[in-house]
Design a protein around this motif. Sequence first.
Motif, PDB file in Angstrom:
ATOM      1  N   ASP A 192      -2.649  11.164   6.539  1.00 20.19           N
ATOM      2  CA  ASP A 192      -3.469  10.475   7.104  1.00 20.19           C
ATOM      3  C   ASP A 192      -4.112   9.018   6.357  1.00 20.19           C
ATOM      4  O   ASP A 192      -4.325   7.994   6.380  1.00 20.19           O
ATOM      5  N   HIS A 218      -2.144  -3.021   4.260  1.00 22.06           N
ATOM      6  CA  HIS A 218      -0.685  -3.921   4.749  1.00 22.06           C
ATOM      7  C   HIS A 218       0.533  -3.845   4.140  1.00 22.06           C
ATOM      8  O   HIS A 218       1.240  -5.057   4.132  1.00 22.06           O
ATOM      9  N   SER A 233      -2.216   7.853   3.657  1.00 22.00           N
ATOM     10  CA  SER A 233      -0.619   7.597   3.595  1.00 22.00           C
ATOM     11  C   SER A 233      -0.973   6.272   5.011  1.00 22.00           C
ATOM     12  O   SER A 233      -0.656   4.718   4.749  1.00 22.00           O
ATOM     13  N   ARG A 234      -1.660   6.246   5.523  1.00 13.44           N
ATOM     14  CA  ARG A 234      -1.519   5.659   7.114  1.00 13.44           C
ATOM     15  C   ARG A 234      -3.033   4.808   7.413  1.00 13.44           C
ATOM     16  O   ARG A 234      -2.695   3.836   7.465  1.00 13.44           O
ATOM     17  N   GLU A 235      -3.954   5.824   6.232  1.00 12.30           N
ATOM     18  CA  GLU A 235      -4.698   4.201   6.766  1.00 12.30           C
ATOM     19  C   GLU A 235      -4.393   3.098   5.229  1.00 12.30           C
ATOM     20  O   GLU A 235      -4.689   1.889   5.565  1.00 12.30           O
ATOM     21  N   SER A 271      -9.224   0.111   0.073  1.00 14.80           N
ATOM     22  CA  SER A 271      -8.832  -0.158   0.879  1.00 14.80           C
ATOM     23  C   SER A 271     -10.329  -0.508   1.863  1.00 14.80           C
ATOM     24  O   SER A 271      -9.755  -1.549   2.319  1.00 14.80           O
ATOM     25  N   GLU A 276      -1.899   1.395   4.470  1.00 14.38           N
ATOM     26  CA  GLU A 276      -0.636   0.651   5.301  1.00 14.38           C
ATOM     27  C   GLU A 276      -1.655  -0.359   6.465  1.00 14.38           C
ATOM     28  O   GLU A 276      -1.125  -0.927   6.328  1.00 14.38           O
ATOM     29  N   ASP A 277      -2.281   0.982   7.063  1.00 11.79           N
ATOM     30  CA  ASP A 277      -3.373  -0.123   8.019  1.00 11.79           C
ATOM     31  C   ASP A 277      -4.045  -0.861   7.119  1.00 11.79           C
ATOM     32  O   ASP A 277      -4.294  -2.021   7.058  1.00 11.79           O
ATOM     33  N   THR A 278      -4.967  -0.975   6.351  1.00  9.20           N
ATOM     34  CA  THR A 278      -5.903  -1.877   5.336  1.00  9.20           C
ATOM     35  C   THR A 278      -5.031  -2.250   4.523  1.00  9.20           C
ATOM     36  O   THR A 278      -5.797  -3.865   4.359  1.00  9.20           O
ATOM     37  N   ARG A 336       3.609  -1.569   2.903  1.00  9.23           N
ATOM     38  CA  ARG A 336       5.193  -0.578   3.847  1.00  9.23           C
ATOM     39  C   ARG A 336       5.327   0.340   2.916  1.00  9.23           C
ATOM     40  O   ARG A 336       5.269   0.611   1.767  1.00  9.23           O
ATOM     41  N   ALA A 348     -10.364  -4.063   3.186  1.00 11.62           N
ATOM     42  CA  ALA A 348     -11.079  -4.392   4.148  1.00 11.62           C
ATOM     43  C   ALA A 348     -12.302  -5.412   4.505  1.00 11.62           C
ATOM     44  O   ALA A 348     -12.147  -5.901   5.694  1.00 11.62           O
TER      45      ALA A 348
END
Length: 653
Positions: free
Chosen positions: A540, A550, A542-544, A406, A546-548, A552, A410
């Motif tokens: 937390d 992109h 998995s959310r990171e 990530s 998905e955000d960094t 699913r 990023a």
Amino acid sequence: MSSSANLVVDDCSCDKLLSHLRGLDQHQLEEFKLGLQSPRLLPENFQQIPWANLKAADPTNLLCLLREYFPERQMWEMTLRIFENMNLTSLCEGVRAEMDELSQMQGPQNSDQEEPEMPGEESVHRKTYRERMKAKMLVMWDNIPWPEDHIYLRDVTENEHEVLKSLVYPNRTGAQPQTIILEGMAGVGKTTLVVKVMLHWAEGFLFHHRFSYVFYISCHQVREMRDTTFADLLSQDWPNSQAPIEEFMSHPERLLFIIDGFEEMTMPSNLADSLPCTDWYQQLPVARILFYLLKKELVPMATLLITTRDGRREDLKKLLLNPRFVLISGFTEGDQEEYFFRYFGDQDKARKILHWVRNNKTLFHSCSAPLVCWIVCSCLKRQMTRCPYFQLSTQTTTSLYAYFFSSSFATADFNWSGQSWPEQWRALCSLAADGMWSSNFTFAKEDIEHWHLQAPLIDFLFRLNILQKVSDCEDCITFTHQSLQVFLGAMFYVLRGMEGSTGGLSTHQEMRVLLSDAFADMNVYWHQMALFFFGLLKRDLSRELEDTLHCRLSPRIMDELLEWAEESLKYETVSFHFEFLMFFQCLYETHEENFVKQILDYLPEADLDILGDLQLRVSSFCLKHCQRLSKLRLSVSCLNPQKESTFNRETLG
């Protein structure tokens, strides 16, 4: 011990120069190498030694390079010039004395005069082949990509090189071991060692009087070849493919075959039933030719040197006659300590990180590979830069690798449209997972095209040191370290999507097979893949991702795991070989207590042999959530209880 005992240096003056080089400590040796790159110190019109050759050279390999690039007198003059620049007074005096003695023995010499050839007669064929293989191995060595901030320590093959020589030469009873297998984890230096063997033989420093010809066969390179003959396979590195086959056949005991990367070969299913093959000119699939070679049917008197990743010993035992296995262990604990100290500069900070790594047995074991040390160090350094109050105690092996990916993406200048990026990321993970199922760690152009991976992404992954080109295989790529492939392979099973990586089963079905195999198998790579898979369930984390990245992630993955547990953890279905401790370690990696409680509700029994603090910590965490456990066999031994050091909860800022 050092590798010098393996290299025959007949010239007495070279022995003395080697002694001076060995007297340098690690930092002095690096300064000496830098001196060989300095235009101020080098003679005019001098062909500079490539840094790729210098950077990982131990004293013996450094001497080989000096002899290759300098005439003898100039080699000593250059050494003196660098020692003087380093202010090594006593060594300068010793070098001057050796140069005076050399002048008296040889008289005045033209610095451009070539080195005398090695004693003994040598056929034109052999000399031509040695020169070609030396050039080929040097190109391979130059093309090995290393991250810019990677720390170079000693050549990690030193000790193994000496062991290798003791194996190849006859022992006291006169018995000659003829089949040697170098096995070890990915990235610990097996290929590096055999490339050095090939190069040093070609240069005349190793096994020169033992073997007339040494052949290097890369399994991933020949795997895709069309049917051929053994004679044609040996002729690939000869001008016009005209190898002196009759010369080879007349002295088979003087042939050494290096077979690199056995784990990438697929064994023919009917090999045991096939007739013996002794014909060097019979047209066959390359895999079958290699297996006839391994079975000592094609060249019974030849010596074989084979490299393989761990996990293939039983397959090899079925093929080989009296094999000798040698473990290539990579970085020692002392090497890891030096790497971390030099990478971070701050010894107090490095000690805290090392303590944390040593408490994480999976990660500690993986750090035997130099590139895993680099992944760990570079990732933690990025986190400390981003967050001055970063805490090690919050890290898992999975979160470390997740942050490696990530943070790389990023901070990098790379853009995809919102629609194409998830597809490309899933394609990359599919490539990794498919490779794990098929034991494929080198990917050809056709593999990249099959998964529709686009050139901009591949080039970008090269720049991030996630992928690298394969030096001896055109258009082939590989992951910089296998653990990166394992992580992405595990990630494939938490991404949204129905189609599996192998093309036959769905993602859900493949996931179930993966877990069943991982918890019933001792294969370290399946264990690591299962660990990453469970670690990616941490919310937390998995959310990171998905955000960094992109990408699913599947919203049903935990429900699917509970379905698997309900079917697989019953009394009648739990295998006698089920790895309960590995299962517990995977659950511990999630840090999701509610999920752990739910999945352990299906566990009726457990069989645990606890051998260390980590296993005790993991087991106590899981057992307290086993509400329906009715049968437990527990063995606790070899514990060395230690209080958690306070710095494990301190910040590293």
